[in-house]
Design a protein around this motif. Structure first.
Motif, PDB file in Angstrom:
ATOM      1  N   ALA A   1       1.311  -2.155   5.331  1.00 41.77           N
ATOM      2  CA  ALA A   1       0.937  -1.973   3.977  1.00 41.77           C
ATOM      3  C   ALA A   1       2.313  -1.908   3.541  1.00 41.77           C
ATOM      4  O   ALA A   1       2.479  -2.131   2.216  1.00 41.77           O
TER       5      ALA A   1
ATOM      6  N   ASN B   1       1.268 -11.441   3.971  1.00 38.57           N
ATOM      7  CA  ASN B   1      -0.540 -10.175   4.345  1.00 38.57           C
ATOM      8  C   ASN B   1      -1.672 -11.247   4.388  1.00 38.57           C
ATOM      9  O   ASN B   1      -2.590 -10.977   4.260  1.00 38.57           O
TER      10      ASN B   1
ATOM     11  N   TRP C   1      -9.672   0.216   6.529  1.00 36.61           N
ATOM     12  CA  TRP C   1      -8.826   0.684   5.722  1.00 36.61           C
ATOM     13  C   TRP C   1      -9.305   1.286   4.598  1.00 36.61           C
ATOM     14  O   TRP C   1     -10.884   1.017   4.258  1.00 36.61           O
TER      15      TRP C   1
ATOM     16  N   ARG D   1      -4.105   0.430  -2.287  1.00 37.90           N
ATOM     17  CA  ARG D   1      -3.456  -0.520  -1.987  1.00 37.90           C
ATOM     18  C   ARG D   1      -2.807  -0.906  -3.997  1.00 37.90           C
ATOM     19  O   ARG D   1      -3.507   0.248  -5.030  1.00 37.90           O
TER      20      ARG D   1
ATOM     21  N   TYR E   1       0.658  -0.852   0.335  1.00 38.51           N
ATOM     22  CA  TYR E   1      -0.183   0.072  -0.322  1.00 38.51           C
ATOM     23  C   TYR E   1       0.624   1.016  -0.052  1.00 38.51           C
ATOM     24  O   TYR E   1       2.061   1.185   0.449  1.00 38.51           O
TER      25      TYR E   1
ATOM     26  N   LEU F   1      -4.194  -5.537   7.990  1.00 37.48           N
ATOM     27  CA  LEU F   1      -3.261  -5.037   6.110  1.00 37.48           C
ATOM     28  C   LEU F   1      -2.433  -4.765   7.007  1.00 37.48           C
ATOM     29  O   LEU F   1      -1.803  -4.142   7.666  1.00 37.48           O
TER      30      LEU F   1
END
Ligand code: ATP
Ligand code: MG
Length: 333
Positions: free
Chosen positions: A209, A198, A265, A148, A119, A207
Motif C-alpha cells: 500500500a 508492487n 483487498w 487504489r 493506496y 499489495l
C-alpha cells in the motif's frame, strides 16, 4: 536476561564502537585491529527484535524480527539494484549478530523520510479527509480507506528526533531542503521503488500500500571528509549531477511498508495487513488496558500477540522471497 539480549543484541561487540541506537537498529563503527582507529567509511547495521507502535518502543521484543527485516531488505536491495544503488557492502559480520546485521557504506543521510503511496490509508487518508490532498498532492473526490490511487504519489515527511512525530512535507518543502533537482530525483526513485515492489509482490498475492525509504550520499563525493557527522550540509548547494544517491537503511519490509493480501483487498474499510496490525489491534483493545492518549508506555505483550506478530513477519518474508526463513542463513548452508 538483559533488555539487549532479549532484543537479540549483544551487550557489546569487541572491535566495534557503538555510535547510535535507533528505534529498531543499532549502528556500530568498526575499529581497525592494526591501528586501533575507527573506520569512518563503513557501519555495522544491526537490526534488533524491538518493535515500535504508535511512536512507542514496545517492551516485548518479537523473536527473529531483526533477522527477517535484514534478510528481506537484502533480498529487495538485490531486486532493485538496476533502479538504485544500495548501501550494502557484505554480510561478513560477527557471529553474535549473524543474520541480523549488514556491513554498509557510511553515508550522509538526506533529511527527508521518502514515502510513496499506491493506496490510500493511515495518515494519508486522514490528511485527504481534511484537505482533499496528501502532502499537497491533490486527489480526486470520493476515495475511501484502501482506495487504489491512479498512480503512486510521493508524500514525504520530516525526520523528527525520536519521540516526536514526523511532519508531512509538501514537495516544495523538499525542494527548499534539497534543491529542485535532488528533490525530483528522490521523488521519482521512491515512486519507482514502490512501483517495482508492487510488480514483484503482485506475483506473490501481496499489495504494497505504501512504503518509506531513506537515502544517503557518500560524503567523499560531496568533498567532505569521510562521514564527518558534525558538519551540516546545505543540500541545495550540492551539484546533483556530481553525486550518487544511495538507498540506505531498510527497504520494503513490514516495518517500513504496509503489505496487504491482494485476495482480501476491499476498499471502504481498514485492510488486514501482514504488518503490525495484530499488535496495533491488541494495544487499542480493552484487553491491553492501554490508553493511547495517555502518553504512558504501552504494556508488555501477551505471548499470543508476540507469536502471531512473529508469524506475520516470517510469512511476509517467505511469501515475498519464496525462501524458507532461517535466522542465520549462512549457518544453514
Ligand atoms: P525510523 O526508521 O522509524 O524512522 P530510526 O531512525 O530510529 O527511526 P532505525 O532503523 O532504528 O530508525 O535506525 C537506523 C538509523 O540508521 C537511522 O537513523 C538511519 O537514518 C541510519 N542509517 C541507515 N543506513 C545508514 C547508512 N548507510 N549510513 C548512515 N546512516 C544510516
Ligand atoms: Mg529506520
Amino acid at each position: 536476561m538483559s533488555h539487549d539480549a532479549e532484543a537479540g543484541l549483544p551487550g557489546e561487540l569487541p572491535g566495534y564502537l557503538p555510535l547510535y541506537s535507533g528505534k529498531v537498529r543499532e549502528l556500530f563503527a568498526p575499529i581497525d585491529p592494526e591501528t586501533g582507529l575507527v573506520d569512518r567509511s563503513r557501519l555495522l547495521l544491526v537490526a534488533s527484535d524491538r518493535i515500535s507502535a504508535f511512536d512507542h518502543v514496545i517492551d516485548s521484543p518479537i523473536p527473529d524480527k531483526g533477522a527477517v527485516l535484514t534478510q528481506l531488505s537484502l533480498w529487495w536491495f538485490d531486486q532493485l539494484a538496476d533502479l538504485v544503488p544500495h548501501h550494502v557492502i557484505d554480510t561478513a559480520v560477527p557471529a553474535q549478530v549473524a543474520g541480523r546485521a549488514l556491513n554498509v557504506r557510511r553515508l550522509r543521510m538526506l533529511p527527508v523520510e521518502c514515502i510513496a503511496r499506491a493506496y490510500l490509508t493511515g495518515s494519508g487518508l486522514s490528511d485527504y479527509r481534511e484537505t482533499g490532498s496528501v502532502c499537497g498532492v491533490e486527489l480526486p473526490a470520493g476515495l475511501v480507506d484502501g482506495s487504489r490511487l491512479a498512480e503512486p504519489i510521493f508524500t514525504p515527511t520530516t525526520k523528527a528526533p525520536f519521540g516526536q512525530h514526523d511532519e508531512p512535507m509538501r514537495f516544495e518543502d523538499v525542494e527548499d531542503e534539497l534543491g529542485p533537482a535532488l528533490a525530483a530525483r528522490v521523488r521519482d526513485l521512491t515512486i519507482a521503488i514502490l512501483a517495482r515492489g508492487n510488480e514483484i509482490a503482485a506475483d506473490r498475492g501481496i499489495l504494497i500500500a505504501d512504503t518509506k525509504v531513506e537515502y544517503g550520499v557518500d560524503p567523499v563525493s560531496l568533498g567532505l571528509p569521510t562521514a564527518d557527522a558534525e558538519e551540516e550540509i546545505d543540500w541545495t548547494t550540492v551539484d546533483p549531477d556530481a553525486i550518487q544517491v544511495v538507498l540506505a537503511d531498510e527497504v520494503l519490509t513490514p516495518d517500513s511498508s504496509r503489505f496487504w493480501r491482494a485476495s482480501q483487498w476491499e476498499p471502504g474499510h481498514p485492510q488486514t495487513s501482514y504488518d503490525k496490525q495484530v499488535l496495533r489491534d491488541w494495544l487499542l483493545s480493552a484487553d491491553s488496558g492501554w490508553d493511547r492518549s495517555s502518553n504512558q508506555a504501552p504494556p508488555p505483550l501477551p505471548d499470543e500477540v508476540v507469536e502471531l506478530t512473529r508469524a506475520r513477519y516470517v510469512e511476509a518474508y517467505e511469501t515475498l522471497t519464496g525462501r524458507t526463513f532461517a535466522p542465520d542463513p549462512a549457518a544453514s548452508d
